[in-house]
Design a protein around this motif. Structure first.
Motif, PDB file in Angstrom:
ATOM      1  N   PRO B  49       0.834  -1.220   0.000  1.00  0.00           N
ATOM      2  CA  PRO B  49       0.000   0.000   0.000  1.00  0.00           C
ATOM      3  C   PRO B  49       0.859   1.258   0.000  1.00  0.00           C
ATOM      4  CG  PRO B  49      -0.809  -1.581   1.605  1.00  0.00           C
ATOM      5  CD  PRO B  49       0.520  -2.102   1.132  1.00  0.00           C
ATOM      6  N   VAL B  50       0.456   2.217  -0.794  1.00  0.00           N
ATOM      7  CA  VAL B  50       1.174   3.484  -0.868  1.00  0.00           C
ATOM      8  C   VAL B  50       0.672   4.427   0.217  1.00  0.00           C
ATOM      9  CG1 VAL B  50       1.440   5.567  -2.280  1.00  0.00           C
ATOM     10  CG2 VAL B  50       1.744   3.315  -3.302  1.00  0.00           C
ATOM     11  N   GLN B  51       1.593   5.053   0.893  1.00  0.00           N
ATOM     12  CA  GLN B  51       1.264   6.043   1.921  1.00  0.00           C
ATOM     13  C   GLN B  51       1.473   7.436   1.329  1.00  0.00           C
ATOM     14  OE1 GLN B  51       0.011   4.858   4.841  1.00  0.00           O
ATOM     15  NE2 GLN B  51       0.335   2.818   3.971  1.00  0.00           N
ATOM     16  N   VAL B  52       0.504   8.296   1.556  1.00  0.00           N
ATOM     17  CA  VAL B  52       0.572   9.659   1.020  1.00  0.00           C
ATOM     18  C   VAL B  52       0.712  10.635   2.197  1.00  0.00           C
ATOM     19  CG1 VAL B  52      -0.616  11.399  -0.375  1.00  0.00           C
ATOM     20  CG2 VAL B  52      -0.895   8.958  -0.900  1.00  0.00           C
ATOM     21  N   TYR B  53       1.566  11.616   2.005  1.00  0.00           N
ATOM     22  CA  TYR B  53       1.790  12.627   3.046  1.00  0.00           C
ATOM     23  C   TYR B  53       1.650  14.020   2.437  1.00  0.00           C
ATOM     24  CZ  TYR B  53       3.907   8.567   5.284  1.00  0.00           C
ATOM     25  OH  TYR B  53       4.131   7.313   5.796  1.00  0.00           O
ATOM     26  N   VAL B  54       1.008  14.892   3.191  1.00  0.00           N
ATOM     27  CA  VAL B  54       0.911  16.303   2.800  1.00  0.00           C
ATOM     28  C   VAL B  54       1.597  17.126   3.888  1.00  0.00           C
ATOM     29  CG1 VAL B  54      -0.623  18.250   2.381  1.00  0.00           C
ATOM     30  CG2 VAL B  54      -1.206  15.979   1.489  1.00  0.00           C
ATOM     31  N   GLY B  55       2.667  17.775   3.516  1.00  0.00           N
ATOM     32  CA  GLY B  55       3.438  18.520   4.507  1.00  0.00           C
ATOM     33  C   GLY B  55       3.969  17.632   5.612  1.00  0.00           C
ATOM     34  N   GLY B  56       4.210  16.377   5.281  1.00  0.00           N
ATOM     35  CA  GLY B  56       4.758  15.437   6.254  1.00  0.00           C
ATOM     36  C   GLY B  56       3.722  14.686   7.060  1.00  0.00           C
ATOM     37  N   ALA B  57       2.459  15.110   6.977  1.00  0.00           N
ATOM     38  CA  ALA B  57       1.396  14.446   7.734  1.00  0.00           C
ATOM     39  C   ALA B  57       0.667  13.443   6.847  1.00  0.00           C
ATOM     40  CB  ALA B  57       0.415  15.478   8.269  1.00  0.00           C
ATOM     41  N   PRO B  58       0.308  12.280   7.379  1.00  0.00           N
ATOM     42  CA  PRO B  58      -0.410  11.286   6.568  1.00  0.00           C
ATOM     43  C   PRO B  58      -1.703  11.858   5.997  1.00  0.00           C
ATOM     44  CG  PRO B  58       0.319  10.331   8.638  1.00  0.00           C
ATOM     45  CD  PRO B  58       0.552  11.808   8.750  1.00  0.00           C
ATOM     46  N   ALA B  59      -2.004  11.511   4.747  1.00  0.00           N
ATOM     47  CA  ALA B  59      -3.220  11.989   4.086  1.00  0.00           C
ATOM     48  C   ALA B  59      -3.874  10.819   3.365  1.00  0.00           C
ATOM     49  CB  ALA B  59      -2.884  13.103   3.094  1.00  0.00           C
ATOM     50  N   THR B  60      -5.193  10.915   3.252  1.00  0.00           N
ATOM     51  CA  THR B  60      -5.936   9.865   2.533  1.00  0.00           C
ATOM     52  C   THR B  60      -6.274  10.360   1.134  1.00  0.00           C
ATOM     53  OG1 THR B  60      -6.907   9.086   4.602  1.00  0.00           O
ATOM     54  CG2 THR B  60      -7.989   8.416   2.553  1.00  0.00           C
ATOM     55  N   PRO B  61      -5.751   9.699   0.111  1.00  0.00           N
ATOM     56  CA  PRO B  61      -6.032  10.146  -1.262  1.00  0.00           C
ATOM     57  C   PRO B  61      -7.423   9.699  -1.714  1.00  0.00           C
ATOM     58  CG  PRO B  61      -4.669   8.199  -1.312  1.00  0.00           C
ATOM     59  CD  PRO B  61      -4.847   8.539   0.141  1.00  0.00           C
ATOM     60  N   ALA B  62      -7.937  10.387  -2.725  1.00  0.00           N
ATOM     61  CA  ALA B  62      -9.216   9.982  -3.314  1.00  0.00           C
ATOM     62  C   ALA B  62      -9.027   8.734  -4.157  1.00  0.00           C
ATOM     63  CB  ALA B  62      -9.781  11.124  -4.168  1.00  0.00           C
ATOM     64  N   ALA B  63      -7.876   8.612  -4.787  1.00  0.00           N
ATOM     65  CA  ALA B  63      -7.603   7.449  -5.635  1.00  0.00           C
ATOM     66  C   ALA B  63      -6.101   7.313  -5.822  1.00  0.00           C
ATOM     67  CB  ALA B  63      -8.293   7.602  -6.993  1.00  0.00           C
ATOM     68  N   VAL B  64      -5.682   6.094  -6.069  1.00  0.00           N
ATOM     69  CA  VAL B  64      -4.270   5.814  -6.333  1.00  0.00           C
ATOM     70  C   VAL B  64      -4.162   5.046  -7.647  1.00  0.00           C
ATOM     71  CG1 VAL B  64      -2.197   4.617  -5.529  1.00  0.00           C
ATOM     72  CG2 VAL B  64      -3.731   5.703  -3.872  1.00  0.00           C
ATOM     73  N   ASP B  65      -3.310   5.517  -8.525  1.00  0.00           N
ATOM     74  CA  ASP B  65      -3.012   4.829  -9.780  1.00  0.00           C
ATOM     75  C   ASP B  65      -1.647   4.173  -9.614  1.00  0.00           C
ATOM     76  OD1 ASP B  65      -2.381   3.957 -12.294  1.00  0.00           O
ATOM     77  OD2 ASP B  65      -2.564   5.913 -13.267  1.00  0.00           O
ATOM     78  N   TYR B  66      -1.656   2.879  -9.272  1.00  0.00           N
ATOM     79  CA  TYR B  66      -0.400   2.181  -9.024  1.00  0.00           C
ATOM     80  C   TYR B  66       0.443   2.046 -10.294  1.00  0.00           C
ATOM     81  CZ  TYR B  66      -1.474   0.819  -4.226  1.00  0.00           C
ATOM     82  OH  TYR B  66      -1.716   0.841  -2.874  1.00  0.00           O
ATOM     83  N   LEU B  67      -0.215   1.942 -11.422  1.00  0.00           N
ATOM     84  CA  LEU B  67       0.551   1.669 -12.647  1.00  0.00           C
ATOM     85  C   LEU B  67       1.387   2.862 -13.094  1.00  0.00           C
ATOM     86  CD1 LEU B  67      -1.930  -0.449 -14.765  1.00  0.00           C
ATOM     87  CD2 LEU B  67      -0.102  -1.205 -13.252  1.00  0.00           C
ATOM     88  N   LEU B  68       0.893   4.070 -12.877  1.00  0.00           N
ATOM     89  CA  LEU B  68       1.642   5.252 -13.311  1.00  0.00           C
ATOM     90  C   LEU B  68       2.127   6.099 -12.136  1.00  0.00           C
ATOM     91  CD1 LEU B  68      -0.303   6.333 -16.512  1.00  0.00           C
ATOM     92  CD2 LEU B  68       2.070   5.596 -16.370  1.00  0.00           C
ATOM     93  N   GLY B  69       2.003   5.580 -10.925  1.00  0.00           N
ATOM     94  CA  GLY B  69       2.552   6.275  -9.766  1.00  0.00           C
ATOM     95  C   GLY B  69       1.891   7.613  -9.488  1.00  0.00           C
ATOM     96  N   ARG B  70       0.551   7.625  -9.525  1.00  0.00           N
ATOM     97  CA  ARG B  70      -0.177   8.876  -9.331  1.00  0.00           C
ATOM     98  C   ARG B  70      -1.152   8.743  -8.164  1.00  0.00           C
ATOM     99  NH1 ARG B  70      -2.103  10.007 -15.532  1.00  0.00           N
ATOM    100  NH2 ARG B  70      -3.208   8.045 -15.153  1.00  0.00           N
ATOM    101  N   VAL B  71      -1.369   9.846  -7.480  1.00  0.00           N
ATOM    102  CA  VAL B  71      -2.404   9.900  -6.447  1.00  0.00           C
ATOM    103  C   VAL B  71      -3.275  11.123  -6.701  1.00  0.00           C
ATOM    104  CG1 VAL B  71      -1.050   8.705  -4.694  1.00  0.00           C
ATOM    105  CG2 VAL B  71      -0.907  11.189  -4.864  1.00  0.00           C
TER     106      VAL B  71
END
Lengths: 135, 226
Positions: B49-71
């Protein structure tokens, strides 16, 4: 008067207005096929006789193929519909202004390339509504 | 404008080579969508699972595209967007010479008795996709089976015996278009004749491993989705 093929245009829209040209096409075709039920019954004439047919529903498709372009809004809309299954409105205008219009879904979308050629794409839209005349 | 495809790249993942990354920088690519900046780390391992951070704080993305590395985030972030996870290195198939990618929607007939016009009504259901890659067969060890022979590389002739998930990538270099497909390989053929060279072709079919792990195009959709 015979229409020149290079005048043909295929346009698409996601809303039914503000149509965008599918650029890069060099081949397109519209095909309409009615379902014809054989309703021949016993007692149809005394000797060899033709089938009796009744048209019921109509299917139509629009096929297109051409060059994949670096940036083209119409191609992008077809691609988006191919990936999402979103309804797409399409116009097939055989002289640029006159032709047919309807809405449907992108059933197939293909991209291909080889080292000795250009990148190409093709698609097929299957109708899900009435086909109406334009122009 | 049409473009020549002689410089097209075809890549495939190196199975079993998942490599962790931590706090990698991202770049805004449209809407609220951010893509990992390092191009070598854009094929994310769906098993991690990819972890997303905004300004160093964990954030929950609306969607994750694993194939192209996008959130895709829910709104404009208040700080720098970084990601942690694991990526799959992609290996270039240096002998590839042609490919085709074919998307097919199942479109079923949903015409009802209450129809008011004499046209079929249709409804799309499932999306399928398949591809073929044609290449010269030089015995290049680029297809990875990751298991049965103990090596991390394999040839065209052996690849069909592998049942592992593959990620296939096509890059139109001149125009920056990228397509990635999560798939299983469905056939492999090697052929030749005395007057020709040995050629190979490999075909595969899409599989949806999870949300964001099926098929991805680099072009953003008009509404900013991917």
């Amino acid at each position: 008067m015979v229409y020149q093929g290079h005048l043909a245009v295929v346009k698409v829209s996601s809303t039914g207005s503000s149509y965008q040209t599918v650029d890069g096409l060099n081949s397109a075709a519209i095909s309409s096929t009615p379902d014809l039920e054989d309703v021949t019954i016993f007692g149809s004439g005394s000797g060899p006789a033709p089938h009796l047919k009744l048209p019921t529903l109509i299917d139509w498709t629009i096929d297109g193929s051409g060059f994949l372009l670096a940036d083209a809004n119409g191609q992008g809309l077809v691609r988006t519909s191919a990936l999402t299954g979103a309804l797409i409105y399409v116009q097939f205008l055989y002289n640029g202004t006159t032709g047919y219009s309807g809405s449907g879904y992108v059933k197939s979308f293909k991209e291909d390339a080889s080292a000795s050629s250009t990148a190409k794409f093709s698609f097929q839209i299957v109708g899900s509504s009435a086909l109406s005349a334009v122009g | 404008m049409a473009f020549a495809s002689y410089n097209t790249l075809v890549n495939i993942n190196q199975a079993g080579a998942s490599t962790a990354f931590t706090s990698e920088a991202t770049t805004l690519v449209g809407g609220f969508t951010y893509q990992i900046t390092n191009t070598a780390k854009r094929c994310w391992d769906p098993a991690v699972p990819v972890q997303v951070y905004v300004g160093g704080a964990p954030a929950t993305p609306a969607a994750v595209d694993y194939l192209l590395g996008r959130v895709r985030l829910l709104s404009t972030p208040s700080g720098a967007v970084t990601v942690s996870g694991s990526y799959l290195p992609l290996l270039l198939i240096t002998t590839a010479k042609a490919f085709s990618l074919d998307l097919q929607f199942d479109v079923v007939d949903v015409t009802k008795f209450t129809a008011t016009e004499r046209y079929h009504a249709k409804q799309p259901t499932l999306l399928d996709a398949s591809f073929t890659i044609d290449a010269f067969d030089t015995g290049q060890t680029i297809f990875d089976d990751g298991s049965e022979d103990g090596y991390n590389a394999d040839t065209f002739a052996n690849v069909i015996t592998s049942g592992s998930l593959k990620v296939v990538e096509v890059v139109f270099v001149g125009v920056g278009k990228v397509r990635r497909l999560a798939c299983y390989l469905s056939s492999a053929n090697v052929k030749g004749s005395p007057s020709s060279v040995i050629e190979a072709s490999v075909a595969g079919t899409l599989t949806r491993l999870a949300a964001g792990v099926d098929i991805s195009f680099s072009e953003m959709m008009p509404d900013g989705q991917f």
